[in-house]
Enzyme design. Structure first.
Site, short mmCIF file in Angstrom:
data_model
loop_
_atom_site.label_atom_id
_atom_site.label_comp_id
_atom_site.label_asym_id
_atom_site.label_seq_id
_atom_site.Cartn_x
_atom_site.Cartn_y
_atom_site.Cartn_z
N CYS A 244 -8.93 -1.13 3.66
CA CYS A 244 -7.61 -0.74 4.14
C CYS A 244 -7.15 -0.82 5.54
CB CYS A 244 -7.27 0.43 3.30
SG CYS A 244 -7.93 0.87 2.16
N LYS B 74 -7.69 -4.12 7.67
CA LYS B 74 -6.60 -5.15 6.84
C LYS B 74 -5.14 -4.60 7.43
CE LYS B 74 -4.79 -3.68 3.39
NZ LYS B 74 -5.24 -3.85 2.03
N TYR C 56 -5.94 -9.32 -4.94
CA TYR C 56 -4.87 -8.78 -3.77
C TYR C 56 -5.84 -9.10 -2.27
CZ TYR C 56 -7.75 -4.29 -3.52
OH TYR C 56 -8.69 -3.38 -3.35
N GLU D 40 -4.07 -11.05 0.43
CA GLU D 40 -3.64 -10.39 1.79
C GLU D 40 -4.46 -11.00 2.75
OE1 GLU D 40 -3.24 -5.54 0.31
OE2 GLU D 40 -5.05 -6.33 0.92
N HIS E 33 22.16 3.99 3.81
CA HIS E 33 22.68 2.84 4.31
C HIS E 33 22.48 2.35 5.77
CE1 HIS E 33 25.13 -0.93 3.39
NE2 HIS E 33 25.83 -0.50 4.56
N GLU F 162 17.40 1.72 -0.32
CA GLU F 162 18.74 1.99 -1.10
C GLU F 162 19.04 1.38 -2.26
OE1 GLU F 162 23.64 1.86 0.60
OE2 GLU F 162 22.03 0.61 1.39
#
Length: 546
Positions: free
Chosen positions: A116, A119, A251, A255, A521, A526
């Site tokens: 992690c 990466k 993944y 990745e 916003h 949102e």
């Protein structure tokens, strides 16, 4: 140098403030730059901080320790420290066997050293390259002088070195006895410890926690182990990888293919069947489609059969096209295998204890509360069968286990509604069920899928990305007040967006709860408060404007 480091460590041991400063002031950068990857081969994990040697004093239950944690990854560290803080006498064993290409690393496990953390840093490096390309549209005059792989890798090494050192000192401060040894069970209360020189000792404990994690699989084909790297090696390559083939639809493969392309390399991802198995397949397809548009080559329906090293140093990869059976080949500078991971349980001696493991995969068949069929043996993290293979899962499970064992807690780990993010060029965050799993569990009539395509405001000025590349869908159970049972988000900052919404899903939020939440916003998050078009309606989910 060895003696100087040992002396420095022992001086630090007598001065907590100095010890706390050691990772940045001395240990991290100095040891990482001069030792961890240099010709002298000094491993920071071997540096003694003056911790006690093998325990001999037995406790009231007749053993040397209350708890021995086998594995020094994120989960094991969390469990060991939590147990020690609750008064248990704890030892932690950690040992890294070299990868097929000889790569090793320090304390902290996969996430910190080869997962992690490096990466995400390299992913960020790729995003920054993209941002400098966008900057001109925002009025900046940016001179791009190129990219240095060597500088990035050195920065990664330095930072990881600081983390390795920090874990060592943290264990010491919490009175956890750390042993850089490989553990093999002798019986359910005894473990044999073998150090790097082959010297063996034993220790006994009332309870054990297995937290050894997993390692990358390398296909059993000619030339793979000799010539190919895995994610265990990529982040420590001294030279730029050049033209790279990432084998697998996992993944990890996508990745790495994504950030390598973002750093300027020619990259191909070879996918035998489906990408991101276990994830929502609509989202997986959109990720691969975006990567292709960005310039990553996708070799679909192919499987490597052998790898040969040419006189030029390049690797020739032969592969079979599954649909036609035709054999094709292409040449690369680097080939990275990312076809899955296996649990590091084979050499632990679990068969001597009768610990039940999956006969094909070796994953431990855990029970409630991270227990196994042997009453004093527990397991956490990636070694468990059909549990999310995620660092935060292992950390929380380890802490909760320690609190139940030594703190009187009864709180159990919850393995459902765990959020995660895939850090591909267009990030993907999710929590809850995929659309396929929701339909299988609840049936088509009970599942409502709200969705929308959208474009981040930040993409509007540069204008080189197509509109509506990002996507949001909210999966609800119509039979339960439209309870939200899955959220899927494809777009920038996916981890930051999905983390908060995962708490809402865990607490049983409904679609009305999302509708009544006032959005911020203009943000991408949102969209989860505004999405209103259902797939069932057949109305276009494409969006224009802000």
């Amino acid at each position: 140098l060895w003696m100087a480091l040992r002396t420095f460590a022992r001086v630090c041991h007598g001065s907590r403030p100095l010890l706390a400063a050691a990772p940045r002031a001395f240990g991290a950068a100095f040891v990482s730059r001069t030792c961890s990857s240099g010709p002298i081969g000094l491993d920071l994990s071997q540096l003694s901080l003056g911790a006690p040697t093998m325990a001999t004093e037995k406790l009231s239950h007749g053993f040397e320790y209350d708890l021995v944690v086998v594995g020094g990854g994120s989960g094991g560290l969390a469990c060991a420290k939590a147990a020690a803080e609750l008064g248990a006498k704890v030892a932690l064993l950690d040992f890294v066997k070299p990868s097929t290409q000889g790569t090793t690393w320090g304390l902290g496990g996969t996430c910190v050293n080869v997962g992690c953390i490096p990466k995400k840093i390299m992913h960020q490096a790729a995003l920054l390259g993209e941002a400098t390309a966008d900057a001109e549209a925002y009025g900046w005059e940016v001179e791009r002088k190129g990219f240095s792989w060597e500088k990035l890798v050195q920065g990664v090494r330095d930072y990881i070195g600081s983390l390795n050192w920090g874990y060592r000192t943290d264990l010491r401060s919490k009175s956890v006895s750390y042993k850089n040894v490989f553990g093999t069970f002798v019986d359910e209360h005894t473990i044999e410890c073998t150090d790097r020189r082959g010297r063996k000792t034993t220790m006994t404990s009332d309870k054990f926690v297995i937290a050894v994690g997993g390692r990358p699989q390398v296909p059993d084909i000619p030339g793979a182990k000799e010539h190919c790297i895995t994610s265990d090696d990529l982040f420590y390559l001294g030279n730029a990888p050049g033209k790279t083939l990432c084998v697998g639809g996992s993944y990890v493969s996508l990745e790495c293919a994504g950030f390598l392309h973002g750093l300027g390399f020619d990259v191909t991802a070879m996918i035998r069947s489906i990408p991101l198995r276990g994830f929502d397949q609509q989202m997986a397809g959109m990720i691969v489609e975006y990567m292709e548009k960005q310039g990553v080559s996708i070799a679909r329906g192919q499987q490597p059969t052998r790898i040969e090293k040419l006189e030029s140093g390049k690797l020739r990869v032969f592969s079979r096209v599954l649909e036609s059976g035709e054999e094709v080949h292409a040449d690369f500078d680097t080939v990275m295998m990312a076809t899955g991971r296996y649990p590091v349980t084979r050499d632990l001696g679990l068969d001597k204890l009768g610990v039940e493991v999956h006969e094909k995969t070796g994953f431990i068949l855990g029970r409630d509360g991270e227990s196994t069929n042997v009453s004093n043996i527990f397991a956490i993290g990636d070694v468990l069968h059909e549990r999310p293979e995620l660092t935060p899962v292992a950390i929380l499970a380890g802490k909760l286990l320690a609190r139940r064992l030594y703190g009187g807690s009864s709180k159990m780990m919850e393995y459902e509604n765990v959020a995660t993010t895939v850090f591909t060029p267009l990030e993907y965050g999710s929590v809850g069920l995929s659309e396929e799993a929701a339909l299988e569990r609840f049936g088509e009539e009970s599942v409502e899928v709200y969705h929308t395509h959208t474009t981040p405001l930040e993409w509007r000025l540069p204008g080189h990305r197509a509109d509506n590349q990002c996507y949001v869908k909210v999966i609800c159970n119509r039979a339960d007040q439209e309870r939200v049972i899955g959220i899927h988000y494809l777009g920038p900052n996916a981890g930051e967006v999905i983390q908060g919404f995962s708490a809402a899903v865990r607490l049983g939020a409904t679609k009305d709860d999302l509708d009544m939440t006032v959005g911020i916003h203009p943000t991408m998050a949102e969209e989860l408060t505004l999405v209103h078009i259902t797939k069932r309606s057949g109305v276009s989910a494409m969006k224009s404007g802000c």
